[in-house]
Design a protein around this motif. Structure first.
Motif, PDB file in Angstrom:
ATOM      1  N   ARG A 112      28.873  27.130  61.548  1.00 32.03           N
ATOM      2  CA  ARG A 112      29.889  25.957  60.567  1.00 32.03           C
ATOM      3  C   ARG A 112      29.583  24.682  60.856  1.00 32.03           C
ATOM      4  O   ARG A 112      30.046  24.002  60.309  1.00 32.03           O
ATOM      5  N   ARG A 113      28.436  24.205  61.145  1.00 33.08           N
ATOM      6  CA  ARG A 113      27.993  23.416  61.104  1.00 33.08           C
ATOM      7  C   ARG A 113      26.730  22.923  61.479  1.00 33.08           C
ATOM      8  O   ARG A 113      25.567  23.920  61.877  1.00 33.08           O
ATOM      9  N   THR A 114      26.110  21.447  61.380  1.00 33.92           N
ATOM     10  CA  THR A 114      24.961  21.847  61.848  1.00 33.92           C
ATOM     11  C   THR A 114      23.951  20.715  63.358  1.00 33.92           C
ATOM     12  O   THR A 114      25.114  20.445  63.753  1.00 33.92           O
ATOM     13  N   GLN A 115      23.234  21.241  64.066  1.00 34.95           N
ATOM     14  CA  GLN A 115      22.783  20.666  64.940  1.00 34.95           C
ATOM     15  C   GLN A 115      21.331  20.541  65.520  1.00 34.95           C
ATOM     16  O   GLN A 115      20.588  21.488  65.285  1.00 34.95           O
ATOM     17  N   PRO A 116      20.932  19.035  65.665  1.00 36.28           N
ATOM     18  CA  PRO A 116      21.762  17.750  65.925  1.00 36.28           C
ATOM     19  C   PRO A 116      22.118  17.990  64.683  1.00 36.28           C
ATOM     20  O   PRO A 116      21.712  18.181  63.557  1.00 36.28           O
ATOM     21  N   SER A 117      23.531  17.249  64.338  1.00 41.57           N
ATOM     22  CA  SER A 117      24.253  16.754  63.356  1.00 41.57           C
ATOM     23  C   SER A 117      23.312  15.128  62.733  1.00 41.57           C
ATOM     24  O   SER A 117      23.826  14.486  62.210  1.00 41.57           O
ATOM     25  N   SER A 118      22.848  14.343  63.519  1.00 46.98           N
ATOM     26  CA  SER A 118      21.593  13.298  63.007  1.00 46.98           C
ATOM     27  C   SER A 118      20.814  13.697  64.330  1.00 46.98           C
ATOM     28  O   SER A 118      20.354  14.359  64.952  1.00 46.98           O
ATOM     29  N   ASP A 119      19.530  12.350  63.553  1.00 44.22           N
ATOM     30  CA  ASP A 119      18.894  12.072  64.357  1.00 44.22           C
ATOM     31  C   ASP A 119      18.961  12.096  65.714  1.00 44.22           C
ATOM     32  O   ASP A 119      19.983  10.473  65.980  1.00 44.22           O
ATOM     33  N   LEU A 120      18.462  12.620  66.445  1.00 46.21           N
ATOM     34  CA  LEU A 120      18.874  12.336  68.258  1.00 46.21           C
ATOM     35  C   LEU A 120      17.333  11.390  69.323  1.00 46.21           C
ATOM     36  O   LEU A 120      16.220  12.324  68.741  1.00 46.21           O
ATOM     37  N   SER A 121      17.669  10.684  70.111  1.00 44.13           N
ATOM     38  CA  SER A 121      16.639   9.815  70.820  1.00 44.13           C
ATOM     39  C   SER A 121      15.867  11.419  71.683  1.00 44.13           C
ATOM     40  O   SER A 121      17.409  12.304  72.703  1.00 44.13           O
TER      41      SER A 121
ATOM     42  N   LEU B 166      17.173  20.144  63.425  1.00 50.73           N
ATOM     43  CA  LEU B 166      16.568  21.143  64.317  1.00 50.73           C
ATOM     44  C   LEU B 166      16.380  22.345  64.777  1.00 50.73           C
ATOM     45  O   LEU B 166      15.506  23.133  64.999  1.00 50.73           O
ATOM     46  N   ASP B 167      17.681  22.461  65.732  1.00 47.70           N
ATOM     47  CA  ASP B 167      17.767  23.648  65.777  1.00 47.70           C
ATOM     48  C   ASP B 167      18.709  24.784  64.882  1.00 47.70           C
ATOM     49  O   ASP B 167      18.119  25.875  64.520  1.00 47.70           O
ATOM     50  N   PHE B 168      19.717  24.189  64.130  1.00 47.74           N
ATOM     51  CA  PHE B 168      20.093  25.409  62.929  1.00 47.74           C
ATOM     52  C   PHE B 168      20.655  23.860  62.020  1.00 47.74           C
ATOM     53  O   PHE B 168      21.260  22.974  62.675  1.00 47.74           O
ATOM     54  N   ALA B 169      21.152  25.206  61.032  1.00 46.01           N
ATOM     55  CA  ALA B 169      21.481  24.502  59.662  1.00 46.01           C
ATOM     56  C   ALA B 169      22.700  24.742  59.514  1.00 46.01           C
ATOM     57  O   ALA B 169      22.781  25.965  59.511  1.00 46.01           O
ATOM     58  N   GLU B 170      23.898  24.514  58.462  1.00 48.55           N
ATOM     59  CA  GLU B 170      25.004  24.902  58.233  1.00 48.55           C
ATOM     60  C   GLU B 170      24.750  25.930  58.111  1.00 48.55           C
ATOM     61  O   GLU B 170      24.026  26.069  56.552  1.00 48.55           O
TER      62      GLU B 170
ATOM     63  N   ALA C  43      27.622  26.302  67.671  1.00 47.05           N
ATOM     64  CA  ALA C  43      27.545  26.002  66.061  1.00 47.05           C
ATOM     65  C   ALA C  43      28.994  25.795  65.199  1.00 47.05           C
ATOM     66  O   ALA C  43      29.753  26.360  64.360  1.00 47.05           O
ATOM     67  N   GLY C  44      30.268  25.901  66.468  1.00 46.52           N
ATOM     68  CA  GLY C  44      31.195  25.484  65.677  1.00 46.52           C
ATOM     69  C   GLY C  44      32.663  26.846  66.089  1.00 46.52           C
ATOM     70  O   GLY C  44      33.777  26.425  65.265  1.00 46.52           O
ATOM     71  N   HIS C  45      31.977  27.502  66.237  1.00 45.13           N
ATOM     72  CA  HIS C  45      33.356  29.269  66.813  1.00 45.13           C
ATOM     73  C   HIS C  45      33.547  29.054  68.067  1.00 45.13           C
ATOM     74  O   HIS C  45      33.307  28.789  69.111  1.00 45.13           O
ATOM     75  N   GLY C  46      35.632  28.482  67.789  1.00 41.87           N
ATOM     76  CA  GLY C  46      35.900  28.954  68.700  1.00 41.87           C
ATOM     77  C   GLY C  46      36.490  30.070  69.851  1.00 41.87           C
ATOM     78  O   GLY C  46      36.578  30.458  70.760  1.00 41.87           O
ATOM     79  N   ALA C  47      36.064  31.556  68.052  1.00 41.96           N
ATOM     80  CA  ALA C  47      36.259  32.365  69.201  1.00 41.96           C
ATOM     81  C   ALA C  47      35.845  33.421  68.186  1.00 41.96           C
ATOM     82  O   ALA C  47      34.858  33.508  67.433  1.00 41.96           O
ATOM     83  N   LEU C  48      35.442  34.791  68.352  1.00 44.59           N
ATOM     84  CA  LEU C  48      34.950  36.094  67.769  1.00 44.59           C
ATOM     85  C   LEU C  48      34.405  36.797  66.982  1.00 44.59           C
ATOM     86  O   LEU C  48      36.005  37.491  68.281  1.00 44.59           O
ATOM     87  N   PRO C  49      35.007  37.663  66.114  1.00 39.80           N
ATOM     88  CA  PRO C  49      34.885  38.815  66.241  1.00 39.80           C
ATOM     89  C   PRO C  49      34.450  40.002  66.716  1.00 39.80           C
ATOM     90  O   PRO C  49      33.040  40.425  66.749  1.00 39.80           O
TER      91      PRO C  49
END
Length: 395
Positions: free
Chosen positions: A44-53, A138-142, A164-170
């Motif tokens: 549900r989101r991109t990780q990292p969400s921006s370039d990080l050191s 780098l890890d994953f994209a939305e 990745a933005g999940h608080g619960a899973l099916p």
């Protein structure tokens, strides 16, 4: 004429065909460990969400090398630098912090020399643009599929889903498994044991075999060798799986099969080309799958491993519910095998499997010492020391 014994693989396939995975429910991540996810899970989101050191150091423009620079601020994880970095400027940066706008590279602190706000390169410096930076995505994209339906939720997968933005899973709902032992000779563990009696431990052993699975156990206790009591118990239980041990053979006091049929069960198969565990039976009773295991403890253990656990995993939505073997060298020769698949209690020593001297299905000591089962398919020839054999790990 007696029907031929059913091969182990065919018996498992027929067992799993008796029921479909259970209904889906959403559970919080903290409650989902060990479950099987019921649907593909996308980011549900991109990780990292921006370039990080990726290192502690200074965020710079690669084009400004070899420097010098003027340090104009600081960027830390959770406290990014808010301005824009111009040519000739640098920002002190820490691992995990966002790269400030205008920078593209990190000069690590071991290769930097700073005097007040003046910064210069003190080593070779970064070899190319983007060095020491974890790029956005780098890890994953939305939208990326991260976990596939039927995958088991390991600690790492739970962390991945949360990031990745999940608080619960099916997942599939928990499996209600009712376990009963049958036999007039049985008494609870720890009770006084008469000459004709025996402590009953199959129920606790089978429940322990399922302890890491999403199971709600139902203890039916020790059922007597009486048709009326057995039929009543089978009719009253509300479960997804009913497991019995004992009374599954053909003796005058082996009443489980006729009692199940009197309670309304349909038996799909009975008797498997398996040692130990030949007299196992499987069928359906109302909405439940019924498994009648042998009473001998080693037979109950092996059939629990080969059939009960995979059935629970299947109902829980596992993509691959069966037990996975692996191959190791044999530590000592083994004779040719007969018409039934043989699962030998064995110990692993220096990476090789040594079959236990005692293989009687009533003997628990060898089972308790065993670290694996050596799988001997039907009719295989004698095996020599060093030959590759399949094993099922027990620990």
């Amino acid at each position: 004429m007696t029907a031929p014994l059913l091969p182990v693989d065919e018996a498992l396939a027929r067992l799993l065909a008796l029921a479909s995975p259970l209904a889906v429910e959403a559970v919080p991540l903290a409650s989902a460990a060990g479950r099987w996810v019921a649907e593909d899970i996308a980011a549900r989101r991109t990780q990292p969400s921006s370039d990080l050191s990726a290192m502690d150091g200074y965020a710079i423009r690669f084009a400004d090398l070899p420097g010098p620079w003027s340090v104009i601020g600081e960027s830390a994880a959770g406290r990014p630098f808010g301005g824009t970095v111009e040519s000739g400027e640098a920002v002190r940066i820490f691992t995990g912090a966002p790269l400030p706008t205008g920078t593209d590279t990190v000069l690590v602190q071991e290769e930097a020399a700073r005097d007040g706000e003046a910064l210069r390169r003190a080593g070779e410096g970064p070899a190319d643009r983007g060095r020491n930076v974890r790029r956005r995505g780098l890890d994953f994209a939305e939208g990326d599929r991260l976990i596939s339906a039927g995958d088991r939720l390991t600690p790492a997968r739970l962390a991945l889903a949360g990031t990745a933005g999940h608080g619960a899973l099916p997942v599939r709902r928990r499996v209600r498994v009712a376990i009963a032992a049958t036999g007039d000779e049985l008494v609870p563990p720890g009770a006084a044991v008469g000459v004709a009696q025996l402590p009953e431990t199959n129920r606790l052993m089978l429940a322990a075999q399922l302890a890491d699975l999403p199971v709600d156990p139902i203890d039916l206790g020790i059922l007597p060798d009486r048709m009326d009591a057995l039929v009543a118990a089978f009719r009253e239980v509300d479960a997804d799986v009913i497991v019995t041990s004992g009374g599954a053979s053909v003796g005058d006091h082996d009443l489980v099969r006729p009692a199940l049929e009197a309670a309304g069960a349909t038996i799909d198969f009975w008797r498997i080309a398996l040692r130990p565990g030949k007299p196992m039976m499987a069928g359906r009773l109302g909405g439940a799958v019924v498994l009648g295991l042998p009473g001998n403890p080693v037979s109950a253990f092996v059939t629990g491993l080969l059939f009960v656990r995979p059935l629970v995993a299947h109902l829980s939505g596992a993509a691959e519910p069966g037990v996975r073997p692996r191959r190791v060298p044999l530590g000592e020769p083994l004779p040719a095998n007969g018409p039934r698949a043989d699962y030998l209690r064995a110990e692993l020593r220096d990476g090789a499997a040594f079959a236990s001297t005692v293989q009687d299905s009533g003997m628990l000591r060898a089972l308790a010492r065993a670290s694996c089962l050596i799988v001997r398919p039907p009719h295989v020839p004698a095996a020599e020391r060093g030959d590759s054999v399949e094993i099922l790990d027990l620990a």
